[in-house]
Design a protein around this motif. Structure first.
Motif, PDB file in Angstrom:
ATOM      1  N   THR A 148       0.830  -1.203   0.000  1.00  0.00           N
ATOM      2  CA  THR A 148       0.000   0.000   0.000  1.00  0.00           C
ATOM      3  C   THR A 148       0.866   1.255   0.000  1.00  0.00           C
ATOM      4  O   THR A 148       0.596   2.213  -0.749  1.00  0.00           O
ATOM      5  CB  THR A 148      -0.934  -0.004   1.227  1.00  0.00           C
ATOM      6  N   ARG A 149       1.909   1.248   0.821  1.00  0.00           N
ATOM      7  CA  ARG A 149       2.807   2.409   0.853  1.00  0.00           C
ATOM      8  C   ARG A 149       3.527   2.592  -0.479  1.00  0.00           C
ATOM      9  O   ARG A 149       3.718   3.722  -0.946  1.00  0.00           O
ATOM     10  CB  ARG A 149       3.853   2.252   1.971  1.00  0.00           C
ATOM     11  N   ARG A 150       3.895   1.508  -1.117  1.00  0.00           N
ATOM     12  CA  ARG A 150       4.582   1.613  -2.414  1.00  0.00           C
ATOM     13  C   ARG A 150       3.676   2.262  -3.450  1.00  0.00           C
ATOM     14  O   ARG A 150       4.118   3.096  -4.251  1.00  0.00           O
ATOM     15  CB  ARG A 150       5.014   0.219  -2.889  1.00  0.00           C
ATOM     16  N   LEU A 151       2.408   1.870  -3.455  1.00  0.00           N
ATOM     17  CA  LEU A 151       1.463   2.478  -4.389  1.00  0.00           C
ATOM     18  C   LEU A 151       1.393   3.987  -4.191  1.00  0.00           C
ATOM     19  O   LEU A 151       1.411   4.762  -5.157  1.00  0.00           O
ATOM     20  CB  LEU A 151       0.060   1.881  -4.202  1.00  0.00           C
ATOM     21  N   SER A 183      -1.545   3.352   6.726  1.00  0.00           N
ATOM     22  CA  SER A 183      -1.072   2.774   5.463  1.00  0.00           C
ATOM     23  C   SER A 183      -1.414   3.636   4.260  1.00  0.00           C
ATOM     24  O   SER A 183      -0.726   3.574   3.235  1.00  0.00           O
ATOM     25  CB  SER A 183      -1.662   1.371   5.271  1.00  0.00           C
ATOM     26  N   VAL A 184      -2.471   4.443   4.336  1.00  0.00           N
ATOM     27  CA  VAL A 184      -2.877   5.246   3.176  1.00  0.00           C
ATOM     28  C   VAL A 184      -2.600   6.735   3.375  1.00  0.00           C
ATOM     29  O   VAL A 184      -3.111   7.571   2.628  1.00  0.00           O
ATOM     30  CB  VAL A 184      -4.369   5.025   2.842  1.00  0.00           C
ATOM     31  N   LYS A 185      -1.795   7.046   4.355  1.00  0.00           N
ATOM     32  CA  LYS A 185      -1.465   8.453   4.597  1.00  0.00           C
ATOM     33  C   LYS A 185      -0.794   9.045   3.363  1.00  0.00           C
ATOM     34  O   LYS A 185       0.147   8.483   2.816  1.00  0.00           O
ATOM     35  CB  LYS A 185      -0.535   8.566   5.807  1.00  0.00           C
ATOM     36  N   GLY A 186      -1.296  10.200   2.936  1.00  0.00           N
ATOM     37  CA  GLY A 186      -0.734  10.878   1.774  1.00  0.00           C
ATOM     38  C   GLY A 186      -1.393  10.498   0.460  1.00  0.00           C
ATOM     39  O   GLY A 186      -1.031  11.041  -0.594  1.00  0.00           O
ATOM     40  N   ALA A 187      -2.364   9.602   0.485  1.00  0.00           N
ATOM     41  CA  ALA A 187      -3.069   9.227  -0.745  1.00  0.00           C
ATOM     42  C   ALA A 187      -3.929  10.379  -1.235  1.00  0.00           C
ATOM     43  O   ALA A 187      -4.408  11.204  -0.448  1.00  0.00           O
ATOM     44  CB  ALA A 187      -3.926   7.990  -0.506  1.00  0.00           C
TER      45      ALA A 187
END
Length: 632
Positions: free
Chosen positions: A86-89, A119-123
């Motif tokens: 998830t972080r890589r995405l 895990s989705v911080k910054g999305a």
């Protein structure tokens, strides 16, 4: 003998819902739903060998290319692999398009929710999805919760997600959406589902422009599809602020009815569908997004997903899931647009011919026997539609020859060639590929080379031995009603012979000429058609012959730019098949010299009435061939 136990006594029928004046049975699906692919989470969890990071990466890119705008990418709190993926995405620029939401899932546990949000911080766009099982069975057996305790936990976790996302000023760069699933919805009291969802909605405070997602899953499919539709319609009728809610479906396939249940539930008011490509998922799987999407095509609705190259999708799914798509899976299976049955093949062949006759274009209304969807729409070739084995009829092989060689075989030739194909399929014990059938046809009817009879030179002229009526003064002699004379050179196994014959036309005159070689064939049927158009068009001719004095029938095929020559080649093709049927070999091992024929025969193929000539026996090619076949 002891009485067998009755397993049905252990079960009770699923209770129907009391829903007066239900509306969904009279409704139709008029547009595509919002789609959520859960392949990378729910589908991945169900694999014997879960996808690694690179496989998930490849799969995600494919989902984006297909057009999915909401993708559940992971269960971040379940494993470091999911979290890192998830972080890589998110941290790889350009990977997630600006209009695509990534969705992550968590149970209603505080520490897991925090990990999930992290895990989705910054999305750019993210959906936090939390779930809590609500059925009486799960509350009693698994959690030991009362209804009120379940509501309190759901509200508490919703407020936690809110505080970590849309209420946190540091997270304002992300467009946050929220989804709540009353897991085991289909086995939960409808009244309690509405009650707990109302409490969660109040805690989240959704807006019309950013509605809350209530996912109503058939976590375990337990009823017929109509009951699931009733449950969805009940929820849509009784929940408040319906315009602030997106009703989502997540049907599993335990009873094999997931597609039907999903379609009926959309009629009942659902806006969104969660599932996996080709129905992967726990136990018997999630609903199949490919089937749902392509079903819409057949109803004149674009699914907003690009399945035009379905084979490429299948390749990625099979490699990443390590599970093959079943050959009979709707749309995607390797056999679903194929017909082996003779009656099916014949109907399909006639359908394509009628479509071509009517001048139908790709964009025109599609209607074809046995094919609800144009195979071209999913990247399948027409050559793959009809496949031939020993069970196939005449239409299958004829269709392949039509597609490959542009030869529209007469019905009698279709029947004759189908027996050749079936015999070959029986010998091999398998189906024949289209290229094998094409080569078999070319060999059977000598399209590339005729090893027995070959026409080297010929001329066809009026039989002027019968004087026509004298022409009127100043007019040209009219010969169109005269018999025709064939005179030429025929090569038999490479040895040339001069022959002559008279008949009413080119074919009959050549047929009479062949009698001088001991090949007595009467023309029983003749068909021809053009191949192509314009100056480069060729003529295809088909001749059926019967052996004089018998019921044996043989076919010949000829192709040439000259119409007359194509018919003559077809007759020689039939003669070759006649010879082969008598001795079983296309070329003699030790050719026997056959006396050259030139002026020794009259135009009708008979030796002249002279004592010298009568002493020379008339050559009988068939007898010679039979003798050679017997080893002489």
């Amino acid at each position: 003998m002891p009485m067998l136990k009755d397993p049905s006594r252990k079960y009770k029928p699923f209770p129907p819902l009391n829903l007066p004046n239900r509306q969904w049975p009279s409704k139709t699906i008029e547009k595509a739903p919002r789609w959520l692919s859960t392949d990378l989470r729910d589908g991945n969890q169900s694999l014997v060998d879960p996808m690694n990071g690179e496989e998930k990466w490849r799969y995600f890119k494919m989902l984006v290319e297909l057009g999915y705008k909401e993708i559940e990418v992971s269960f971040p709190s379940a494993s470091q692999t999911d979290f890192d993926f998830t972080r890589r995405l998110i941290e790889t620029p350009g990977t997630i398009p600006e209009d695509v939401y990534v969705q992550v899932l968590s149970p209603c546990r505080e520490e897991l929710i925090r990990r999930t949000v992290e895990s989705v911080k910054g999305a750019n766009k993210a959906i936090i999805h939390i779930y809590l099982a609500t059925s009486e069975c799960f509350r009693r057996v698994v959690f030991g919760y009362t209804e009120d305790e379940s509501i309190a936990l759901a509200v508490k976790c919703t407020k936690l997600v809110r505080s970590l996302t849309k209420d946190d000023p540091s997270q304002c760069g992300t467009d946050w959406a929220f989804e709540f699933s009353p897991e085991t919805f289909s086995d939960t009291s409808p009244e309690f589902v509405v009650k707990i969802c109302e409490a969660v909605k109040a805690a989240w405070e959704p807006k019309v422009e950013n509605p809350i997602i209530f996912n109503l899953p058939a976590t375990v499919e337990m009823s017929t599809p109509n009951i699931y539709a009733d449950q969805i319609e009940y929820f849509c009728r009784n929940v408040t602020e319906r315009d602030k809610i997106c009703v989502s479906l997540h049907p599993h396939n335990d009873r094999g009815c997931a597609v039907a249940a999903t379609e009926l539930a959309q009629m009942a008011g659902a806006n969104r569908v969660e599932g996996c490509l080709f129905g992967n998922g726990e136990r018997t799987g999630n609903v199949d997004l490919v089937t749902l999407g392509l079903n819409l095509y057949t109803q004149g609705i674009h699914p907003n997903i690009d399945f035009s190259d379905l084979n490429r999708v299948i390749d990625v799914v099979e490699v990443c899931n390590k599970i093959p798509v079943h050959p009979r899976a709707p749309y995607g299976g390797s056999l679903v647009v194929c017909a082996f049955s003779g009656s099916h093949q014949d109907a399909i062949k006639k359908g394509f011919q009628q479509r071509e006759k009517d001048g139908k274009q790709y964009e025109d209304y599609w209607q074809l026997p046995y094919l609800p969807l144009d195979p071209q729409d999913i990247g399948r070739t027409y050559e793959a539609i009809i496949r031939v084995n020993s069970q196939s009829g005449k239409g299958g092989a004829a269709w392949i020859i039509l597609r490959k060689l542009e030869l529209d075989l007469p019905r009698g030739l279709q029947v004759a060639f189908s027996s050749v194909v079936q015999k070959k399929a029986d010998e091999l014990g398998r189906e024949l590929l289209s290229d094998e059938i094409t080569k078999l046809f070319e060999k059977t009817y000598f399209l590339n080379e005729n090893p027995r009879f070959t026409m080297v030179d010929y001329s066809i002229a009026p039989d002027r031995s019968q004087s026509p009526a004298p022409p009127q003064p100043g007019k040209t002699q009219d010969t169109k009603n005269l018999k025709r004379v064939f005179e030429g050179v025929i090569a038999i196994d490479g040895k040339e012979y001069n022959v002559k014959g008279r008949g009413s036309g080119p074919i009959s005159s050549l047929s009479n000429a062949l009698k001088s070689l001991g090949v007595e064939l009467d023309v029983a049927d003749y068909k021809e058609h053009s191949i192509g158009a314009g100056r480069d068009a060729k003529s295809a001719a088909y001749v059926q012959c019967t052996a004089t004095g018998s019921n044996q029938k043989v076919w010949g095929v000829g192709i040439h730019v000259d119409v007359v020559q194509s018919s003559l080649i077809a007759l020689l093709s039939a003669a070759s098949n006649f010879a082969m049927s008598r001795h079983g070999s296309p070329v003699l091992a030790k050719p026997t010299p056959i006396r050259s024929l030139s002026q020794d025969f009259n135009l009708n193929g008979s030796p002249p009435n002279s004592q010298a000539n009568l002493s020379v026996p008339k050559p009988d090619l068939v007898s010679v061939l039979e003798e050679q076949a017997n080893g002489m």
